[in-house]
Scaffold this active site. Sequence first.
Site, short mmCIF file in Angstrom:
data_model
loop_
_atom_site.label_atom_id
_atom_site.label_comp_id
_atom_site.label_asym_id
_atom_site.label_seq_id
_atom_site.Cartn_x
_atom_site.Cartn_y
_atom_site.Cartn_z
N ASP A 119 -8.52 -11.48 0.76
CA ASP A 119 -7.70 -10.84 1.80
C ASP A 119 -8.02 -11.36 3.21
OD1 ASP A 119 -6.18 -9.17 0.18
OD2 ASP A 119 -7.56 -7.49 0.33
N TYR A 137 -1.80 -7.95 10.43
CA TYR A 137 -2.65 -7.77 9.24
C TYR A 137 -4.06 -7.36 9.67
CZ TYR A 137 -4.60 -9.25 4.66
OH TYR A 137 -5.24 -9.33 3.45
N HIS A 161 0.86 -1.20 0.00
CA HIS A 161 0.00 0.00 0.00
C HIS A 161 0.89 1.24 0.00
CE1 HIS A 161 -3.79 -1.97 2.02
NE2 HIS A 161 -3.76 -2.17 0.71
N ASP A 219 -3.13 -5.61 -6.24
CA ASP A 219 -2.29 -6.76 -5.87
C ASP A 219 -2.93 -8.08 -6.29
OD1 ASP A 219 -4.13 -5.96 -3.87
OD2 ASP A 219 -3.14 -7.21 -2.37
N HIS A 269 -11.94 -5.99 2.63
CA HIS A 269 -11.89 -4.66 3.19
C HIS A 269 -12.18 -3.57 2.17
CE1 HIS A 269 -7.69 -3.51 1.65
NE2 HIS A 269 -8.01 -4.65 1.08
N HIS A 304 -11.58 -9.83 -5.58
CA HIS A 304 -11.31 -8.47 -5.08
C HIS A 304 -10.33 -7.83 -6.04
CE1 HIS A 304 -9.90 -5.25 -2.57
NE2 HIS A 304 -8.83 -5.86 -2.10
N GLU A 362 -8.33 -4.86 -5.93
CA GLU A 362 -7.17 -4.03 -5.63
C GLU A 362 -6.03 -4.58 -6.51
OE1 GLU A 362 -6.65 -3.76 -1.40
OE2 GLU A 362 -5.29 -2.04 -1.56
N HIS A 376 -3.16 -13.85 0.50
CA HIS A 376 -1.81 -13.51 0.98
C HIS A 376 -1.40 -14.50 2.06
CE1 HIS A 376 -1.88 -9.52 -0.89
NE2 HIS A 376 -3.04 -9.26 -0.30
FE1 FEO Z 1 -7.08 -5.65 -0.65
FE2 FEO Z 1 -4.68 -7.91 -0.99
O1 FEO Z 1 -5.73 -6.48 -1.54
#
Ligand code: FEO
Length: 396
Positions: free
Chosen positions: A164, A192, A23, A83, A145, A79, A81, A225
């Site tokens: 996530d 996390y 981030h 990544d 999130h 999701h 984002e 992750h």
């Molecule tokens: Fe919310 Fe791992 O991206």
Amino acid sequence: MGKKITDKVTWVGKVDWELTYFHGHEYSTSKGSSYNSYLIRDEKTVLIDTVWLPYDKEFVTNLKKEIDLKQIDYIIANHNEVDHSGALAEIMREIPDTPIYCTANGAKILKGHYHKDWNFVTVKTGDTLNIGSSTLTFVEAPMLHWPDSMMTYMSGDNILFSNDAFGQHYATESLYNDKVDDCELFAEAIKYYANILTPFSRFVSKKIEEVLSFNLPLDMICTSHGVIWKNKPAQIIEKYMEWANNYQENQITIIYDTMWDSTRKMAEAIAEGITRTDSEVTVKLMNASKEDKNDIITEIFKSKAILMGSPTVNNGLLYSISGLLEMAKGMKFKNKKAAAFGSYGWSGESVKQLTEKLKDAGFEVINDGIRSLWIPDADEVKKLIDYGKSYVDIIK
Ligand code: FEO
């Protein structure tokens, strides 16, 4: 290369050992991270999530060693984002018509990020996709999130692809939770949660209760992750229920910054006072300009009370403390007590300002704080020790 998880499911993600921040500079990743992507081969072939943009070509090259991309029937974007969606453009160049299953918010985000009119199939909680001997069921998880977040459950193999949720920024080649150092794993899991999910805790509890109410058998949680929760996957769900419910340990964290050591001396004297009581409370001291900011947020998350200290400088606070207060405010911590302290030479506004900012950040400030003029002498140190003792009584 891919790693087989079950007869049908292969991990095809990227372990990022060298990642030090995530981030931007917002989240420190001292143990690296991974972007987990999964390939399901049933009668239909499904790709779940991709990897971060810098690894898009490497990801597609490796994926082609597993499968001819043209054989992919569906892509699921849990999701979006970057990544997890970062390699989509690279894949879609080769298979542009492949349907992408995502939430309505997911489609908006993908359009906003990649400016392509791909073949989006928007899904809601309870929608299913039959892929042969297994069925995929989608569960929206808004604000876990991001607004687009969802999870996908695979019957037969009984896998929850949670994205996530339940993840950790933790690089490992070992893949499974029982193949890594347990202390490291849970340290990264709580960090996390504290730094990413705390603001959304009320959604976490509700979503977990909803998913549990489906009574689905669960053999594995495949996160996006860190490790796959294969050994007792319910253990991380139980932890999330604890963490989401105004979690606190019997801990006081003293966070300070200091210019010429006076505020540090104050912090140490207050800590000494706390430890001189017969309380079992754990006390931790953290210099905000020397310790990792995300570790400090994690310790605040674990604390039932904090003390925050800054000397007065230019009629205000040291920037490390101001920055942390801004982060803490965003976390929307609940049920945590706090007070301010700080040294000064003349104007001495820091404690008053800190007190206001702590209230503004949602802490329950229990007194007006304590100030010391110049360098604390023996009498002043005794006063600070007594203050530490009384702080324990107040927060009981
Ligand atoms: Fe919310 Fe791992 O991206």
